[in-house]
Design a protein around this motif. Sequence first.
Motif, PDB file in Angstrom:
ATOM      1  N   ARG A  81       0.829  -1.209   0.000  1.00 35.89           N
ATOM      2  CA  ARG A  81       0.000   0.000   0.000  1.00 35.89           C
ATOM      3  C   ARG A  81       0.866   1.263   0.000  1.00 35.89           C
ATOM      4  O   ARG A  81       0.494   2.284  -0.579  1.00 35.89           O
ATOM      5  CB  ARG A  81      -0.946   0.004   1.203  1.00 35.89           C
ATOM      6  N   GLU A  82       2.032   1.201   0.655  1.00 39.82           N
ATOM      7  CA  GLU A  82       2.937   2.350   0.629  1.00 39.82           C
ATOM      8  C   GLU A  82       3.442   2.624  -0.786  1.00 39.82           C
ATOM      9  O   GLU A  82       3.630   3.776  -1.179  1.00 39.82           O
ATOM     10  CB  GLU A  82       4.114   2.105   1.570  1.00 39.82           C
ATOM     11  N   VAL A 362       6.800  -8.302  -7.402  1.00 44.34           N
ATOM     12  CA  VAL A 362       6.671  -7.356  -6.296  1.00 44.34           C
ATOM     13  C   VAL A 362       7.748  -7.586  -5.238  1.00 44.34           C
ATOM     14  O   VAL A 362       8.113  -6.679  -4.489  1.00 44.34           O
ATOM     15  CB  VAL A 362       5.261  -7.458  -5.675  1.00 44.34           C
ATOM     16  N   GLY A 363       8.324  -8.793  -5.204  1.00 46.32           N
ATOM     17  CA  GLY A 363       9.369  -9.096  -4.238  1.00 46.32           C
ATOM     18  C   GLY A 363      10.631  -8.279  -4.419  1.00 46.32           C
ATOM     19  O   GLY A 363      11.466  -8.208  -3.501  1.00 46.32           O
ATOM     20  N   ARG A 364      10.821  -7.652  -5.582  1.00 47.52           N
ATOM     21  CA  ARG A 364      11.964  -6.780  -5.797  1.00 47.52           C
ATOM     22  C   ARG A 364      11.721  -5.374  -5.244  1.00 47.52           C
ATOM     23  O   ARG A 364      12.649  -4.572  -5.156  1.00 47.52           O
ATOM     24  CB  ARG A 364      12.279  -6.673  -7.292  1.00 47.52           C
ATOM     25  N   LEU A 365      10.494  -5.063  -4.925  1.00 46.14           N
ATOM     26  CA  LEU A 365      10.134  -3.714  -4.468  1.00 46.14           C
ATOM     27  C   LEU A 365      10.067  -3.615  -2.956  1.00 46.14           C
ATOM     28  O   LEU A 365      10.232  -2.529  -2.401  1.00 46.14           O
ATOM     29  CB  LEU A 365       8.789  -3.301  -5.069  1.00 46.14           C
ATOM     30  N   ILE A 366       9.782  -4.719  -2.306  1.00 51.46           N
ATOM     31  CA  ILE A 366       9.699  -4.724  -0.855  1.00 51.46           C
ATOM     32  C   ILE A 366      10.685  -5.748  -0.308  1.00 51.46           C
ATOM     33  O   ILE A 366      10.902  -6.798  -0.905  1.00 51.46           O
ATOM     34  CB  ILE A 366       8.267  -5.025  -0.363  1.00 51.46           C
ATOM     35  N   ILE A 373      11.104  -0.914   2.230  1.00 48.34           N
ATOM     36  CA  ILE A 373      10.931  -0.737   0.791  1.00 48.34           C
ATOM     37  C   ILE A 373      12.312  -0.565   0.151  1.00 48.34           C
ATOM     38  O   ILE A 373      13.159   0.175   0.662  1.00 48.34           O
ATOM     39  CB  ILE A 373      10.046   0.492   0.502  1.00 48.34           C
ATOM     40  N   SER A 374      12.549  -1.258  -0.955  1.00 42.82           N
ATOM     41  CA  SER A 374      13.825  -1.183  -1.659  1.00 42.82           C
ATOM     42  C   SER A 374      13.936   0.152  -2.397  1.00 42.82           C
ATOM     43  O   SER A 374      12.952   0.883  -2.541  1.00 42.82           O
ATOM     44  CB  SER A 374      13.928  -2.329  -2.667  1.00 42.82           C
ATOM     45  N   PRO A 375      15.134   0.512  -2.900  1.00 37.65           N
ATOM     46  CA  PRO A 375      15.236   1.722  -3.726  1.00 37.65           C
ATOM     47  C   PRO A 375      14.277   1.712  -4.910  1.00 37.65           C
ATOM     48  O   PRO A 375      13.688   2.746  -5.241  1.00 37.65           O
ATOM     49  CB  PRO A 375      16.700   1.711  -4.163  1.00 37.65           C
ATOM     50  N   LEU A 376      14.104   0.543  -5.533  1.00 40.09           N
ATOM     51  CA  LEU A 376      13.158   0.471  -6.650  1.00 40.09           C
ATOM     52  C   LEU A 376      11.730   0.681  -6.160  1.00 40.09           C
ATOM     53  O   LEU A 376      10.925   1.336  -6.823  1.00 40.09           O
ATOM     54  CB  LEU A 376      13.288  -0.876  -7.364  1.00 40.09           C
ATOM     55  N   GLY A 377      11.408   0.134  -4.982  1.00 40.37           N
ATOM     56  CA  GLY A 377      10.086   0.385  -4.412  1.00 40.37           C
ATOM     57  C   GLY A 377       9.870   1.859  -4.121  1.00 40.37           C
ATOM     58  O   GLY A 377       8.773   2.388  -4.322  1.00 40.37           O
ATOM     59  N   THR A 378      10.914   2.549  -3.664  1.00 42.59           N
ATOM     60  CA  THR A 378      10.827   3.995  -3.444  1.00 42.59           C
ATOM     61  C   THR A 378      10.557   4.723  -4.751  1.00 42.59           C
ATOM     62  O   THR A 378       9.771   5.677  -4.806  1.00 42.59           O
ATOM     63  CB  THR A 378      12.123   4.513  -2.807  1.00 42.59           C
TER      64      THR A 378
END
Length: 488
Positions: A81-82, A362-366, A373-378
């Motif tokens: 959700r973030e 989605v596992g690469r984002l969180i 949250i990963s840099p890519l998730g940010t």
Amino acid sequence: MKEFSIFNLRFLIFNILLAISLLTGCKARSDTPPPPAHLLGHLPASAKEQTLVLYPEVTGNLMPDLTGVCYVPFGHTDLVREIDPGLMLFDQIFDLVIPVTRDAKGRIQQDLSALDGYLEGVTGSGARPLISLDFTPTVLSSLPHLENSIRRSVPPVSYEDWEQLVYEVVRYVVREKQVDAAYWSVWNEPDLGMFWNVEHSPYTNRAAIARGSDLWTPFRMRTGAAGQFNELGRMVEYMRLYEATVRGVRRADPTARVGGPNTSSFRERWIAVFLNQCAERGLPVDFVAWHYPGYPEEMRANMAWLQETSAKAGIETPAVVITEWNADHGNGWDSWTETLESLDIIEGMASSGVEAAFYYTVGRLILTDTHTISPLGTAFQNLSMLQGRQIKCETTAGSGALATQDADGVIRAFLWSQAADPERISILPGIGADLGSFTSYSLNIYRENAPLMTYTGVLEQDGVVSATLPGGGRRMVTVVFHTGRQMP
């Protein structure tokens, strides 16, 4: 919508072979709409300063939803959700998710309640689903006793039963669960035999003696690789699958958006055949889907080709949905390299007119182990905030950027850079741009191996926002120009 029959196969095969033989690339036609304007320009490189210049009076397409993800993240909806992905994809729903059996009378039965957890995972993350209708359940497989991946990759033994199964799924999702599904895609990577295993001989056993210099030479066809014949069989059978699936989807929800062919990459032959046959059969194509887009120039060239090919087929250019992508491709990049490479690909999709995209996975984002949250998730988190129409911007060579202006007039920009040496960042209006209506700004600077830097302030009369960068490091920057009187 016409019924598909064996009588139609000769015409279908002729069109497929014609596309395979003649499709060598397209030149622009005068009646083909131009591709979307390229809104990102570059300034000379600078070792001292990274610059972003905004031109809000030059606008393009609405900002697409390019932060969709695969797959449903059970147990981590708070992190998702973030990121605010907006869209979420899940596939392989038959047997692996939905148990499919036959009753005593041989009728297909399905336990659709098995979908509930997936649907709740999507909606609980604030997203809408893309549901891929695949693979063949065991009870409809011609190879029911073989290993799982083999028995599920063959065409259904009954397209009538398949259509009814699709109908029940769509009816359950849309009517019973009241879930607003964004897209329904047909199969996954049918261009690969491991996912769509079709015996070609029923369609190609006379190909070697066929004649027609305008279509192919007999010698070339006789000496063609077996893989080419297999591809022909897969194309023919996929169109039968697509038609049956469309009937089931639209019978349950006449407004549903359905598309294909969902190939493993940008496959011109598959997409051309798909568009031509949908036009011939009167089948809806609400979107064209493929996996793994290229970098910006390649993506824009592919979109121009799609416009030309759609015009030749006599149909409006469909929307494009990238149903699986990432930048790493097994290179083992560090998280910041993957992030910045991904942003370059996203810029190409945004500037070329892609409607939606789904990152794998989605596992690469969180980061579930640290619940962060990963840099890519940010990056995805900030991209999801870009709303409204894209506007023109220019940035220092070696950098990338996207900018939008929403219905309330607020301008948001997101830029990124591989270079680690600039000492200052500046955002300013372009020549002729008027930022007089903006009263304040907020600026966030995300740097590699450094804490977040945040600035807010009243916008000066010249509209320039600048900040000093203490130390190096690759970075991502967001800036928002506010129209209200209150500080953010």
